[in-house]
Write an enzyme that holds these catalytic residues in place. Structure first.
Site, PDB file in Angstrom:
ATOM      1  N   ARG A 107       0.984  -1.281  -0.191  1.00 17.29           N
ATOM      2  CA  ARG A 107      -0.035   0.181  -0.011  1.00 17.29           C
ATOM      3  C   ARG A 107       0.935   1.199  -0.203  1.00 17.29           C
ATOM      4  O   ARG A 107       0.573   2.283  -0.468  1.00 17.29           O
ATOM      5  CB  ARG A 107      -0.957   0.024   1.080  1.00 17.29           C
ATOM      6  CG  ARG A 107      -1.589   1.271   1.216  1.00 17.29           C
ATOM      7  CD  ARG A 107      -3.064   1.267   2.147  1.00 17.29           C
ATOM      8  NE  ARG A 107      -2.856   0.100   3.163  1.00 17.29           N
ATOM      9  CZ  ARG A 107      -2.357   0.511   4.495  1.00 17.29           C
ATOM     10  NH1 ARG A 107      -1.699   1.461   4.628  1.00 17.29           N
ATOM     11  NH2 ARG A 107      -2.464  -0.469   5.082  1.00 17.29           N
ATOM     12  N   TYR A 126     -17.201  17.822 -14.131  1.00 17.47           N
ATOM     13  CA  TYR A 126     -17.571  16.281 -14.033  1.00 17.47           C
ATOM     14  C   TYR A 126     -18.522  16.180 -13.160  1.00 17.47           C
ATOM     15  O   TYR A 126     -18.139  16.450 -11.839  1.00 17.47           O
ATOM     16  CB  TYR A 126     -16.476  15.474 -13.763  1.00 17.47           C
ATOM     17  CG  TYR A 126     -16.446  14.059 -13.611  1.00 17.47           C
ATOM     18  CD1 TYR A 126     -17.090  13.302 -14.593  1.00 17.47           C
ATOM     19  CD2 TYR A 126     -16.362  13.453 -12.474  1.00 17.47           C
ATOM     20  CE1 TYR A 126     -17.202  11.983 -14.687  1.00 17.47           C
ATOM     21  CE2 TYR A 126     -16.756  12.053 -12.463  1.00 17.47           C
ATOM     22  CZ  TYR A 126     -17.121  11.333 -13.518  1.00 17.47           C
ATOM     23  OH  TYR A 126     -17.370   9.956 -13.327  1.00 17.47           O
ATOM     24  N   ASP A 185      -8.346  19.881 -13.191  1.00 14.48           N
ATOM     25  CA  ASP A 185      -8.699  18.417 -13.721  1.00 14.48           C
ATOM     26  C   ASP A 185      -8.146  18.421 -15.289  1.00 14.48           C
ATOM     27  O   ASP A 185      -8.795  19.127 -15.836  1.00 14.48           O
ATOM     28  CB  ASP A 185      -9.991  18.188 -13.368  1.00 14.48           C
ATOM     29  CG  ASP A 185     -10.430  16.649 -14.091  1.00 14.48           C
ATOM     30  OD1 ASP A 185      -9.714  16.166 -14.938  1.00 14.48           O
ATOM     31  OD2 ASP A 185     -11.341  16.285 -13.445  1.00 14.48           O
ATOM     32  N   LYS A 205      -9.250   7.569 -18.642  1.00 11.44           N
ATOM     33  CA  LYS A 205      -9.714   8.292 -20.089  1.00 11.44           C
ATOM     34  C   LYS A 205      -8.407   8.111 -20.854  1.00 11.44           C
ATOM     35  O   LYS A 205      -8.092   7.154 -21.164  1.00 11.44           O
ATOM     36  CB  LYS A 205     -10.087   9.698 -19.755  1.00 11.44           C
ATOM     37  CG  LYS A 205     -11.209   9.599 -18.423  1.00 11.44           C
ATOM     38  CD  LYS A 205     -12.497   8.600 -18.676  1.00 11.44           C
ATOM     39  CE  LYS A 205     -13.281   8.681 -17.454  1.00 11.44           C
ATOM     40  NZ  LYS A 205     -13.498   9.874 -16.768  1.00 11.44           N
TER      41      LYS A 205
HETATM   42  C1  LIG Z   1     -13.858  10.233 -15.400  1.00  9.85           C
HETATM   43  C2  LIG Z   1     -13.724  11.583 -15.015  1.00  9.85           C
HETATM   44  C3  LIG Z   1     -13.370  11.666 -13.650  1.00  9.85           C
HETATM   45  C4  LIG Z   1     -13.514  10.725 -12.532  1.00  9.85           C
HETATM   46  O1  LIG Z   1     -12.466   9.605 -12.929  1.00  9.85           O
HETATM   47  P1  LIG Z   1     -12.763   8.071 -12.616  1.00  9.85           P
HETATM   48  O2  LIG Z   1     -11.566   7.374 -13.070  1.00  9.85           O
HETATM   49  O3  LIG Z   1     -13.824   7.754 -13.199  1.00  9.85           O
HETATM   50  O4  LIG Z   1     -13.175   8.094 -11.161  1.00  9.85           O
HETATM   51  C5  LIG Z   1     -13.056  13.075 -13.035  1.00  9.85           C
HETATM   52  N1  LIG Z   1     -12.642  13.940 -14.145  1.00  9.85           N
HETATM   53  C6  LIG Z   1     -13.191  14.080 -15.174  1.00  9.85           C
HETATM   54  C7  LIG Z   1     -13.058  15.209 -16.365  1.00  9.85           C
HETATM   55  C8  LIG Z   1     -13.669  12.872 -15.687  1.00  9.85           C
HETATM   56  O5  LIG Z   1     -13.829  12.398 -17.140  1.00  9.85           O
END
Ligand SMILES: *Cc1c(COP(=O)(O)O)cnc(C)c1O
Length: 379
Positions: free
Chosen positions: A46, A98, A170, A195
């Site tokens: 961890r 998001y 983000d 993504k």
């Molecule tokens: C998918 C997404 C998230 C969250 O990420 P996960 O891997 O699904 O927890 C946060 N911000 C954006 C812009 C996203 O597209």
């Protein structure tokens, strides 16, 4: 090194025990010690895992940062950033972001006494009135999901620096290939590695990258104390994804441009949201802070009924109807009932996210097939 070379070589040292060119998947929970406290720098997985460390190094390099931290999901990475705060602290967050980030802030962290203000950050000066002595963090996203609005990162960073506030961006939609927020003054970059970084729709993972060592140490402490670490197999998948990030993004951008123009010229299509149009309100900023415009596009139909949108959503053959984005395959999504259903309807409508909005994650297939698919689905 240039971005493409970095994607391939970042964090990729031959394995010290065998010389394996690819980072092995260290599928182990613990590490044998020579004597109590005498070890090779690895005690318990961890806290330390060699596959994760290789990925964290790669994440830092491709974001032009010093330190990377990997998490078991994008929202786990966001969760770690908010855990830097105390009850009474305030966050100014973008009003178009998001849905899961909004849910985490409103449904989880408000309970713990953290206050969130949601602001349209397309004009950075809108932020100033919300700043007070409790403001500790600005959270933004650009391009935004799903309305593809652009926030001027350098302009927001000027405000956070002047007020001694942390700025977290983000960067999921742009990916490190198209945009590097740390270079523009952000303190932390967050990614849903699920993504574009992973890129093949086969893993859930999150990431943070930063330059400040004290901040890294605090976030590492949260990562190991709260435990949202990714497994070594998942780290391997994202490491592998990063090796082709640059060529995938190039094709996402090419296809995105073709499809954005196809949609805009289609007589049945209403508004097309894509930041590469030179009449997009954020075009000048996007051109300044991004290396390309990406493959995320949203649009409405002239017949603005939810029924017509629903019919289109169920009739594409190459575009698969699914949440998520950033994979090699093209996806079509209905934000109002899918990715953004956790945002109350009135809040969504207020921010311009209509019930009939359709979002595309344009993949890296042949553009002609994607256009033919949309042509027949729109009818
Ligand atoms: C998918 C997404 C998230 C969250 O990420 P996960 O891997 O699904 O927890 C946060 N911000 C954006 C812009 C996203 O597209």
């Amino acid at each position: 090194m240039k971005p493409g070379t970095k994607c391939i070589h970042a964090g990729a040292e031959p394995d010290p025990s065998t010389g394996a060119i690819m980072t092995p998947i260290y599928q182990t929970s613990t590490f044998v010690q020579e004597a109590p406290g005498k070890n090779k720098g690895f005690e318990y997985a961890r806290s330390q895992n060699p596959t994760r460390f290789a990925l964290e190094e790669a994440l830092a390099v491709i974001e032009n940062g010093k330190y990377g931290l990997a998490f078991s999901s994008g929202v786990a990475a966001t969760d770690a950033v908010i855990k830097l705060l105390q009850p009474g602290d305030e966050v100014i967050a973008a009003n178009d972001m998001y849905g899961g980030t909004y849910r985490l802030f409103t449904k989880i962290f408000e309970k713990f006494g953290i206050r969130f203000h949601y602001v349209n950050m397309q004009e950075a000066e809108n932020i100033q009135p919300y700043i007070n002595k409790n403001t500790k963090l600005i959270w933004t996203e650009t391009p935004t999901n799903p309305l593809i609005n652009i926030v001027d990162i350098a302009a927001v960073a000027a405000i956070t620096k002047a007020n001694n506030i942390l700025l977290c961006v983000d960067n999921t939609f742009a990916s490190p290939y198209l945009q590097n927020p740390l270079d523009l003054g952000a303190d932390i970059v967050m990614h849903s590695a699920t993504k574009y970084l992973g890129g093949h729709s086969d893993v859930i993972q999150g990431a943070l990258v930063m330059n400040d060592q004290a901040l890294r140490d605090q976030l590492y402490f949260i990562q190991k104390s709260c435990g949202a670490v990714p497994g070594p197999m998942d780290c391997f998948l994202v490491l592998r994804g990063i090796k082709t990030l640059h060529i995938r993004m190039q094709r996402h951008c090419e296809n995105g441009e073709k499809i954005a123009h196809f949609l805009r010229n289609h007589p049945k299509v209403g508004h097309v949201y894509w930041c590469g149009f030179n009449d997009h309100p954020g075009y000048a900023v996007a051109k300044k802070q991004m290396r390309g415009f990406g493959g995320m596009i949203s649009f409405t139909l002239k017949d603005d009924s939810v029924e017509t949108a629903m019919k289109l959503l169920s009739s594409t053959k190459v575009f698969a109807l699914a949440e998520s984005l950033g994979g090699v395959e093209s996806l079509i999504n209905h934000p109002a009932t899918m990715t953004h259903a956790s945002i109350p309807r009135e809040e969504r409508i207020k921010n311009g996210l209509s019930d009939s909005l359709i979002r595309l994650s344009v993949g890296i297939e042949d553009a002609e097939d994607l256009i033919d698919d949309l042509k027949s689905a729109i009818g």
